[in-house]
Design a protein around this motif. Structure first.
Motif, mmCIF file in Angstrom:
data_model
loop_
_atom_site.group_PDB
_atom_site.id
_atom_site.type_symbol
_atom_site.label_atom_id
_atom_site.label_comp_id
_atom_site.label_asym_id
_atom_site.label_seq_id
_atom_site.Cartn_x
_atom_site.Cartn_y
_atom_site.Cartn_z
ATOM 1 N N LEU B 91 0.830 -1.202 0.000
ATOM 2 C CA LEU B 91 0.000 0.000 0.000
ATOM 3 C C LEU B 91 0.866 1.254 0.000
ATOM 4 N N CYS B 92 0.420 2.225 -0.736
ATOM 5 C CA CYS B 92 1.080 3.517 -0.804
ATOM 6 C C CYS B 92 0.131 4.563 -0.229
ATOM 7 N N ALA B 93 0.683 5.528 0.471
ATOM 8 C CA ALA B 93 -0.143 6.611 1.014
ATOM 9 C C ALA B 93 0.556 7.941 0.778
ATOM 10 N N SER B 94 -0.228 8.975 0.527
ATOM 11 C CA SER B 94 0.364 10.304 0.426
ATOM 12 C C SER B 94 -0.320 11.246 1.396
ATOM 13 N N VAL B 95 0.455 12.194 1.859
ATOM 14 C CA VAL B 95 -0.026 13.169 2.830
ATOM 15 C C VAL B 95 0.282 14.552 2.299
#
Lengths: 110, 117
Positions: B91-95
């Protein structure tokens, strides 16, 4: 980051309030409490976060005890679509090194 | 795009092969994270990028794992000489504004399901 403890699983009747507890007894003063949920086969989704005060948004309410050692996520009227794994996280410095733990598997029952 | 995009959504590879997993974060987001989720488990932190700073690679399980982020946007996670224990959802997440500022939410992609046979 503070360690959090959650029950492995919970059931809730459709239409009733779901109250999901989280223990974070070692939380420090600058750490926020975050809640995410993960519906089957999807990426986690942000729900709500708070520092000291209780918080409410369109999805849920977050109740944090006065000593901040525990919190409760409240879904006021659970629907079948709320069936998911709910993660409670306590952290201050970003998401790096945060392991989400195994969360609480909430099953909403018709 | 409107959200975080990951590709491929599913990848089956033979043991010993190299794989590349791609993450397109939300435009303008400065922080990007990779997590791994094995079956029935929680999310395990792998690596974190923030702006032009050196990435935090402390979660990478072995030197077979590497990641880069080009132009502060797209990221690629590479697993060399894959093993069966690498099978998981990545999983990839961006903030957004200020990944080090914690009172922001992380937006996750749908993940890449990697199966090593």
């Amino acid at each position: 980051d503070a360690k959090t403890t959650q029950p492995t699983s919970m059931d809730c009747a459709e239409g009733r309030a779901a109250n999901l507890p989280c223990n974070h007894s070692t939380i420090s003063g600058n750490e926020y409490v975050y809640w995410y949920r993960q519906i089957h086969s999807q990426g986690p989704q942000y729900i709500i976060h708070g520092l000291k005060n209780n918080e409410t948004n369109e999805m849920a309410s977050l109740i944090i005890t006065e000593d901040r050692k525990s919190s409760t996520l409240i879904l006021p009227h659970a629907t079948l679509r709320d069936t998911a794994v709910y993660y409670c996280i306590a952290s201050s410095g970003g998401y790096q090194k945060v392991t989400f733990g195994t969360g609480t598997k909430l099953q909403v029952i018709p | 795009g409107a959200g975080v995009s990951q590709s491929p959504s599913n990848k089956v590879t033979e043991k010993g092969k190299d794989v590349e997993l791609r993450c397109d974060p939300i435009s303008g987001h400065t922080a990007l994270y990779w997590y791994r989720q094995s079956l029935g488990q929680g999310l395990e932190f792998l690596i974190y990028f923030q702006g032009n700073s050196a990435p935090d690679k402390s979660g990478l399980p072995s030197d077979r794992f590497s990641a880069e982020r080009t132009g502060g946007s797209v990221s690629t996670l590479t697993i060399q000489r894959t093993q069966q224990e690498d099978s998981a959802v990545y999983l990839c997440a961006s903030v957004g504004l200020g990944g080090l500022v914690w009172n922001t939410e992380a937006f996750f992609g749908q993940g890449t399901r990697l199966t090593v046979v």
